[in-house]
Design a protein around this motif. Structure first.
Motif, mmCIF file in Angstrom:
data_model
loop_
_atom_site.group_PDB
_atom_site.id
_atom_site.type_symbol
_atom_site.label_atom_id
_atom_site.label_comp_id
_atom_site.label_asym_id
_atom_site.label_seq_id
_atom_site.Cartn_x
_atom_site.Cartn_y
_atom_site.Cartn_z
ATOM 1 N N PHE A 247 0.614 -1.394 0.010
ATOM 2 C CA PHE A 247 -0.081 0.052 -0.045
ATOM 3 C C PHE A 247 0.610 1.127 0.160
ATOM 4 N N LEU A 248 2.041 1.438 0.696
ATOM 5 C CA LEU A 248 2.585 2.478 0.990
ATOM 6 C C LEU A 248 3.691 2.651 -0.451
ATOM 7 N N GLY A 249 3.845 1.787 -0.862
ATOM 8 C CA GLY A 249 4.780 1.857 -2.650
ATOM 9 C C GLY A 249 4.051 2.371 -3.484
ATOM 10 N N PRO A 250 3.013 1.729 -3.615
ATOM 11 C CA PRO A 250 1.833 3.257 -4.534
ATOM 12 C C PRO A 250 1.429 3.814 -4.310
ATOM 13 N N MET A 251 0.615 4.441 -3.109
ATOM 14 C CA MET A 251 -0.035 5.165 -2.594
ATOM 15 C C MET A 251 1.241 6.257 -2.426
ATOM 16 N N LEU A 252 2.315 5.993 -2.344
ATOM 17 C CA LEU A 252 3.699 7.291 -1.574
ATOM 18 C C LEU A 252 4.531 7.411 -2.329
ATOM 19 N N GLU A 253 4.397 6.111 -2.614
ATOM 20 C CA GLU A 253 5.964 6.128 -3.804
ATOM 21 C C GLU A 253 6.024 6.270 -5.129
ATOM 22 N N GLY A 254 4.776 5.301 -5.076
ATOM 23 C CA GLY A 254 4.116 5.256 -7.457
ATOM 24 C C GLY A 254 4.485 4.502 -7.908
ATOM 25 N N ALA A 255 4.822 2.954 -7.357
ATOM 26 C CA ALA A 255 5.652 1.538 -7.446
ATOM 27 C C ALA A 255 5.354 0.852 -6.655
ATOM 28 N N TYR A 256 5.096 -0.420 -7.492
ATOM 29 C CA TYR A 256 5.026 -1.565 -5.965
ATOM 30 C C TYR A 256 5.750 -2.191 -6.112
ATOM 31 N N PRO A 257 6.282 -2.277 -4.731
ATOM 32 C CA PRO A 257 7.936 -3.122 -4.723
ATOM 33 C C PRO A 257 8.247 -4.104 -5.504
ATOM 34 N N ALA A 258 9.003 -3.747 -5.721
ATOM 35 C CA ALA A 258 9.526 -5.317 -7.090
ATOM 36 C C ALA A 258 10.074 -6.412 -5.745
#
Ligand code: PNW
Length: 464
Positions: A247-258
């Motif tokens: 959730f933090l990835g897309p919402m706050l960084e604009g990407a899913y973690p690899a």
């Protein structure tokens, strides 16, 4: 003694399905939680939210209760099927009117409304069309967000899109202990994505309809995860990816973690993520909502012997922890609350410090924290819930510690204002600082309510 900043927001929280009742009145449509609770065997004691705390009919009384508690803010959720019975199309004016009266009643008492758009009560019609694993649900959610922005945008200054999408996706679609009780790991990951997408679309809809100075937020139940030893680093990384960074990835960084995509490659190819989706999910937020109850302890599992599942799911049953076969959830030292959750406030300070480090400049508010205890009524007619007072005191001290170390924490909301429908546990688990008698619906202040009023009015914690 912890003293909190002057503008610190003190509040309490509830959610629509847990308190409102009136499940089939004034044009409300059915939600997945009506279907779930009406299915025999899914909720303890056969409890349902049909009546809940009867808040729908006791609005004025409950508003007065909040005023007497002297809280500065109230976090409630809006029942989507009350406003839009089928999850799309026409608005139910009577449903909307309830939230108009709630917001106006709060403002007239000097209490700031903090509105959550989605606290798990998906309109059943949308589940029948596929639910959160279906991309269209994100679009429907944005439409509903626009309706609410237009209706309440001039008066609500803090908006929370989703409450705990972790629960919606993994408990709803993987372990099935929450509505809609599906046990399909691939669908759960699709739900994760469409919740992220729906969040972003909803923020866009609210920005274009609500007041210019309105604060946009989302509430995550971030897990503070610890390994038993350094040998458990991969177990920590893996569970952190699934529970937090999904959730933090897309919402706050604009990407899913690899690493999340790699870990789950055997479950889904993530082809439901389309170009531009994570950019939509990544809307600037004004404050991040964090719900915290306890930390999580994990250990690498070598596949031998019985596996510990201290996160609450039963060994052998469907797990919310997708692609975590190599992870054991380890029982932590007590004391425990009535939920069996261990009490450890140090996880809250550490979690807040992590957020401050990873997302500097993003303010945080604690949108839920609290505890269930048996809460017997004493012969004097009172509820002497000193265990809850101690829990709240510890966790507020932990928040104060994080603030002292530089974390920008804007507010704190006790879960919950009153005893309510605790999902699959029914009414057996009492989280309220106010007791609700299940027969008479009478509200009685527990000792913790008096204690909290003193904290709210003084802005500091009592000594001892
Ligand atoms: C949160 N888990 O739920 C919710 O936001 C509230 O509605 C709820 O009443 C409160 O916490 C207390 O449970 C959770 O299984 C439910 O990890 C289950 C879990 C976490 C949070």
């Amino acid at each position: 003694m912890s003293t909190f900043p002057d503008n610190f927001v003190w509040g309490t929280a509830t959610a629509a399905y847990q308190v409102e009742g009136a499940w089939n009145e004034d044009g409300r449509g059915p939600s997945i939680w009506d279907t779930f609770s009406h299915t025999p065997g899914l909720v303890a004691n056969g409890d349902t939210g049909d009546v809940a705390c009867d808040h729908y009919h006791r609005l004025e009384e409950d508003l007065d209760l909040l005023a007497e508690l002297r809280v500065g803010a109230y976090r409630f959720s809006i029942s989507w099927p009350r406003v839009q019975p089928g999850g799309s199309g026409p608005v139910n004016a009577a449903g909307l009117d309830f939230y108009q009266r709630l917001v106006d009643g709060l403002l007239s008492r000097g209490i700031a409304p903090v509105a959550t758009l989605y606290h798990w009560d998906l309109p059943q019609e949308l589940e029948d069309a596929g639910g959160w694993p279906n991309r269209d649900t994100a679009q429907r959610f944005a439409e509903y967000a626009r309706i609410m922005g237009e209706a309440l945008g001039d008066r609500v200054r803090t908006w929370i899109t989703l409450n705990e999408p972790w629960c919606s996706a993994y408990l709803g679609y993987a372990s099935g202990v929450h509505a809609p009780a599906r046990t399909e790991p691939a669908a759960a990951l699709a739900a994760v994505h469409h919740l992220n997408l729906g969040h972003g679309l909803a923020v866009q809809a609210l920005r274009s309809t609500a007041a210019k100075d309105a604060q946009m937020s989302v509430t995550l139940n971030l897990h503070h995860i610890r390994g038993v030893s350094e040998a458990d680093a991969d177990a920590v990384r893996r569970t952190d990816a699934l529970a937090n960074r999904a959730f933090l990835g897309p919402m706050l960084e604009g990407a899913y973690p690899a690493d999340l995509l790699a870990d789950t490659a055997g479950v889904t190819d993530w082809s439901f993520v389309r170009d531009g989706d994570t950019a939509i999910a990544n809307q600037p937020l004004d404050v991040l909502g964090v719900n915290y109850y306890n930390p999580t302890l994990v250990r690498h599992w070598d596949g031998k012997g019985p596996k510990e599942t201290a996160d609450g799911h039963q060994d052998g049953a469907a797990s919310p922890w997708i692609a975590c076969d190599s992870v054991e959830f380890v029982r932590q030292p007590g004391p425990y609350t009535e939920m069996g959750w261990n009490i450890d406030e140090t996880g809250l300070t550490e979690l807040l410090l992590r957020l401050h480090r990873d997302y500097p400049g993003l303010p945080v508010m604690i949108t839920e924290n609290g505890a269930a205890f048996p809460d017997p009524v004493s012969p004097d007619g009172r509820v002497h819930d000193s265990d809850r007072v101690d829990y709240l005191h510890r966790h507020l001290t932990a928040v104060g510690e994080a603030i002292a170390q530089g974390v920008d924490v804007r507010g704190y909301f006790v879960w919950s204002l009153m005893d309510n429908f605790e999902w699959a546990h029914g009414y057996a688990k009492r989280f309220g600082i106010v007791r609700v008698d299940r027969e008479t619906m009478e509200r009685t202040w527990k000792d913790s309510a008096f204690w909290y009023r003193d904290v709210v009015t003084s802005g500091k914690l009592p000594v001892g």
